[in-house]
Design a protein around this motif. Structure first.
Motif, PDB file in Angstrom:
ATOM      1  N   PRO A   1       3.021  11.984  -4.373  1.00 43.89           N
ATOM      2  CA  PRO A   1       3.777  11.269  -5.191  1.00 43.89           C
ATOM      3  C   PRO A   1       3.446   9.779  -5.023  1.00 43.89           C
ATOM      4  CG  PRO A   1       4.280  13.128  -3.476  1.00 43.89           C
ATOM      5  CD  PRO A   1       3.114  12.739  -3.719  1.00 43.89           C
ATOM      6  N   LEU A   2       2.273   8.794  -3.776  1.00 49.12           N
ATOM      7  CA  LEU A   2       2.193   7.372  -3.984  1.00 49.12           C
ATOM      8  C   LEU A   2       2.103   6.965  -4.774  1.00 49.12           C
ATOM      9  CD1 LEU A   2       2.449   4.993  -1.717  1.00 49.12           C
ATOM     10  CD2 LEU A   2       0.504   6.718  -0.678  1.00 49.12           C
ATOM     11  N   ARG A   3       1.298   8.630  -5.775  1.00 53.41           N
ATOM     12  CA  ARG A   3      -0.174   7.670  -6.694  1.00 53.41           C
ATOM     13  C   ARG A   3       1.087   7.680  -7.525  1.00 53.41           C
ATOM     14  NH1 ARG A   3      -1.052   6.593 -10.690  1.00 53.41           N
ATOM     15  NH2 ARG A   3      -2.953   6.968 -12.469  1.00 53.41           N
ATOM     16  N   GLU A   4       2.231   8.691  -7.610  1.00 55.97           N
ATOM     17  CA  GLU A   4       2.580   8.720  -8.471  1.00 55.97           C
ATOM     18  C   GLU A   4       3.924   6.919  -8.788  1.00 55.97           C
ATOM     19  OE1 GLU A   4       4.580   9.895 -12.586  1.00 55.97           O
ATOM     20  OE2 GLU A   4       3.159  11.099 -10.930  1.00 55.97           O
ATOM     21  N   ALA A   5       4.005   7.177  -7.460  1.00 55.84           N
ATOM     22  CA  ALA A   5       4.966   6.180  -7.700  1.00 55.84           C
ATOM     23  C   ALA A   5       4.774   4.610  -7.480  1.00 55.84           C
ATOM     24  CB  ALA A   5       5.917   5.394  -6.627  1.00 55.84           C
ATOM     25  N   TYR A   6       3.660   4.401  -6.795  1.00 61.93           N
ATOM     26  CA  TYR A   6       2.661   3.166  -7.434  1.00 61.93           C
ATOM     27  C   TYR A   6       1.461   2.523  -8.718  1.00 61.93           C
ATOM     28  CZ  TYR A   6      -1.570   0.391  -5.776  1.00 61.93           C
ATOM     29  OH  TYR A   6      -2.695  -0.899  -5.214  1.00 61.93           O
ATOM     30  N   GLY A   7       1.471   3.849  -9.353  1.00 61.96           N
ATOM     31  CA  GLY A   7       1.177   4.420 -10.730  1.00 61.96           C
ATOM     32  C   GLY A   7       0.047   3.249 -10.767  1.00 61.96           C
ATOM     33  N   LYS A   8      -1.001   3.420 -10.150  1.00 60.47           N
ATOM     34  CA  LYS A   8      -2.410   2.920 -10.467  1.00 60.47           C
ATOM     35  C   LYS A   8      -3.380   3.611  -9.752  1.00 60.47           C
ATOM     36  CE  LYS A   8      -1.819  -1.554  -8.666  1.00 60.47           C
ATOM     37  NZ  LYS A   8      -2.481  -3.172  -8.902  1.00 60.47           N
TER      38      LYS A   8
ATOM     39  N   PRO B   1      -6.327  -7.011   0.817  1.00 63.50           N
ATOM     40  CA  PRO B   1      -4.927  -6.385   1.761  1.00 63.50           C
ATOM     41  C   PRO B   1      -3.703  -6.568   0.816  1.00 63.50           C
ATOM     42  CG  PRO B   1      -6.809  -7.766   2.854  1.00 63.50           C
ATOM     43  CD  PRO B   1      -7.126  -7.609   0.936  1.00 63.50           C
ATOM     44  N   LYS B   2      -3.218  -6.976   0.100  1.00 60.22           N
ATOM     45  CA  LYS B   2      -2.189  -7.268  -0.867  1.00 60.22           C
ATOM     46  C   LYS B   2      -1.720  -6.107  -0.817  1.00 60.22           C
ATOM     47  CE  LYS B   2       0.187  -9.809  -4.615  1.00 60.22           C
ATOM     48  NZ  LYS B   2       0.653 -10.847  -5.134  1.00 60.22           N
ATOM     49  N   GLU B   3      -3.351  -5.496  -1.614  1.00 62.17           N
ATOM     50  CA  GLU B   3      -2.644  -4.352  -2.817  1.00 62.17           C
ATOM     51  C   GLU B   3      -2.028  -2.318  -1.364  1.00 62.17           C
ATOM     52  OE1 GLU B   3      -2.174  -3.195  -5.756  1.00 62.17           O
ATOM     53  OE2 GLU B   3      -1.728  -5.127  -5.803  1.00 62.17           O
ATOM     54  N   ASN B   4      -3.459  -3.212  -0.258  1.00 56.28           N
ATOM     55  CA  ASN B   4      -3.347  -1.918   1.120  1.00 56.28           C
ATOM     56  C   ASN B   4      -1.642  -2.049   1.345  1.00 56.28           C
ATOM     57  OD1 ASN B   4      -5.782  -1.160  -0.362  1.00 56.28           O
ATOM     58  ND2 ASN B   4      -6.230  -2.400   1.455  1.00 56.28           N
ATOM     59  N   LYS B   5      -0.958  -3.190   2.053  1.00 58.79           N
ATOM     60  CA  LYS B   5       0.069  -3.873   2.105  1.00 58.79           C
ATOM     61  C   LYS B   5       0.849  -2.916   1.333  1.00 58.79           C
ATOM     62  CE  LYS B   5       2.976  -6.965   4.037  1.00 58.79           C
ATOM     63  NZ  LYS B   5       3.057  -8.469   4.664  1.00 58.79           N
ATOM     64  N   ARG B   6       0.975  -2.714   0.212  1.00 63.16           N
ATOM     65  CA  ARG B   6       2.008  -2.414  -1.016  1.00 63.16           C
ATOM     66  C   ARG B   6       2.093  -0.885  -0.756  1.00 63.16           C
ATOM     67  NH1 ARG B   6       0.971  -2.038  -7.438  1.00 63.16           N
ATOM     68  NH2 ARG B   6       3.308  -1.131  -7.182  1.00 63.16           N
ATOM     69  N   LEU B   7       1.315  -0.467  -0.359  1.00 63.44           N
ATOM     70  CA  LEU B   7       0.732   1.257  -0.310  1.00 63.44           C
ATOM     71  C   LEU B   7       1.036   1.612   0.933  1.00 63.44           C
ATOM     72  CD1 LEU B   7      -3.231   2.153  -1.247  1.00 63.44           C
ATOM     73  CD2 LEU B   7      -1.148   2.171  -2.413  1.00 63.44           C
ATOM     74  N   PHE B   8       0.840   0.966   2.444  1.00 64.29           N
ATOM     75  CA  PHE B   8       1.935   1.115   3.435  1.00 64.29           C
ATOM     76  C   PHE B   8       3.764   0.976   3.093  1.00 64.29           C
ATOM     77  CE2 PHE B   8       3.151  -0.859   7.775  1.00 64.29           C
ATOM     78  CZ  PHE B   8       2.688  -0.106   8.280  1.00 64.29           C
ATOM     79  N   ASN B   9       4.040   0.171   2.819  1.00 65.08           N
ATOM     80  CA  ASN B   9       5.749  -0.171   2.864  1.00 65.08           C
ATOM     81  C   ASN B   9       5.553   1.042   2.053  1.00 65.08           C
ATOM     82  OD1 ASN B   9       5.163  -2.687   4.451  1.00 65.08           O
ATOM     83  ND2 ASN B   9       5.199  -3.759   2.886  1.00 65.08           N
ATOM     84  N   LEU B  10       5.393   1.213   0.519  1.00 67.79           N
ATOM     85  CA  LEU B  10       5.675   2.051  -0.379  1.00 67.79           C
ATOM     86  C   LEU B  10       5.530   3.239   0.054  1.00 67.79           C
ATOM     87  CD1 LEU B  10       6.498   2.281  -3.581  1.00 67.79           C
ATOM     88  CD2 LEU B  10       4.040   2.595  -4.322  1.00 67.79           C
ATOM     89  N   ILE B  11       4.478   3.891   0.902  1.00 68.14           N
ATOM     90  CA  ILE B  11       5.098   5.547   1.482  1.00 68.14           C
ATOM     91  C   ILE B  11       6.089   5.322   2.546  1.00 68.14           C
ATOM     92  CG2 ILE B  11       3.709   6.555   3.426  1.00 68.14           C
ATOM     93  CD1 ILE B  11       0.877   5.409   2.719  1.00 68.14           C
ATOM     94  N   GLN B  12       6.756   4.921   3.380  1.00 66.21           N
ATOM     95  CA  GLN B  12       7.857   4.278   3.868  1.00 66.21           C
ATOM     96  C   GLN B  12       8.197   3.831   3.114  1.00 66.21           C
ATOM     97  OE1 GLN B  12       7.795   1.292   7.553  1.00 66.21           O
ATOM     98  NE2 GLN B  12       5.838   1.012   6.411  1.00 66.21           N
ATOM     99  N   GLU B  13       9.430   3.025   2.071  1.00 70.06           N
ATOM    100  CA  GLU B  13      10.360   2.442   1.625  1.00 70.06           C
ATOM    101  C   GLU B  13      10.407   4.498   0.519  1.00 70.06           C
ATOM    102  OE1 GLU B  13       9.142  -0.405  -1.609  1.00 70.06           O
ATOM    103  OE2 GLU B  13       8.900  -1.488   0.344  1.00 70.06           O
ATOM    104  N   LEU B  14       9.371   4.661   0.314  1.00 66.78           N
ATOM    105  CA  LEU B  14       9.443   6.117  -0.108  1.00 66.78           C
ATOM    106  C   LEU B  14      10.373   7.464   0.143  1.00 66.78           C
ATOM    107  CD1 LEU B  14       6.792   6.380  -2.426  1.00 66.78           C
ATOM    108  CD2 LEU B  14       9.239   6.101  -3.844  1.00 66.78           C
ATOM    109  N   LYS B  15      10.212   7.068   1.960  1.00 64.72           N
ATOM    110  CA  LYS B  15      10.562   7.891   2.388  1.00 64.72           C
ATOM    111  C   LYS B  15       9.721   9.298   3.069  1.00 64.72           C
ATOM    112  CE  LYS B  15      15.568   6.675   3.021  1.00 64.72           C
ATOM    113  NZ  LYS B  15      15.219   5.251   3.396  1.00 64.72           N
TER     114      LYS B  15
END
Length: 134
Positions: free
Chosen positions: A42-49, A89-103
């Protein structure tokens, strides 16, 4: 398991260099599949890459060789260290935040070394939703 494979989760340069057999035991396969199905895909799907797993399952010998915690979820097939595309670090922070935002149902999500990578784990029961920084 749409975007990730078990081969990706067991791949380890350290295991290769030290001739450590890091095959995933059959009894831990459901844990690895749950991690992928509930969090990584689900993270990969939302991240888009693409997302790269830099460390997934670790047998006890490999965990010791890399200096992992004696109680690491990596040894249960429940955790992965991941990086984004590109690995910054910018992209990794995006993943970190996305995991939480997607619940997503995570046990732990950890900012490792100022977003050098992100650790994420999932338990089939009893996820604690811990957000940490190391």
């Amino acid at each position: 398991m749409r975007y990730f494979t078990i081969a990706e989760l067991i791949k380890s340069e350290t295991a290769d260099k030290k001739a450590i057999d890091n095959r995933l035991p059959k009894e831990l396969l459901p844990n690895a599949q749950a991690l992928v199905d509930n969090v990584l895909d689900p993270l990969r799907e939302a991240y888009g890459k693409p997302i790269t797993v830099t460390s997934g399952y670790r047998c006890p010998a490999l965990n010791k060789a890399v200096g992992g915690s004696k109680t690491s979820d990596h040894m249960n097939g429940c955790a992965a260290d991941i990086v984004g595309t590109p690995n910054t670090p910018k992209e990794n922070k995006r993943l970190f935040n996305l995991i939480q935002e997607l619940k997503l149902p995570f046990d732990q999500v950890i900012d490792e070394e100022n977003f050098s990578w992100v650790h994420v784990s999932h338990r089939r029961e009893g996820n604690r939703n811990q957000v940490l920084k190391l």
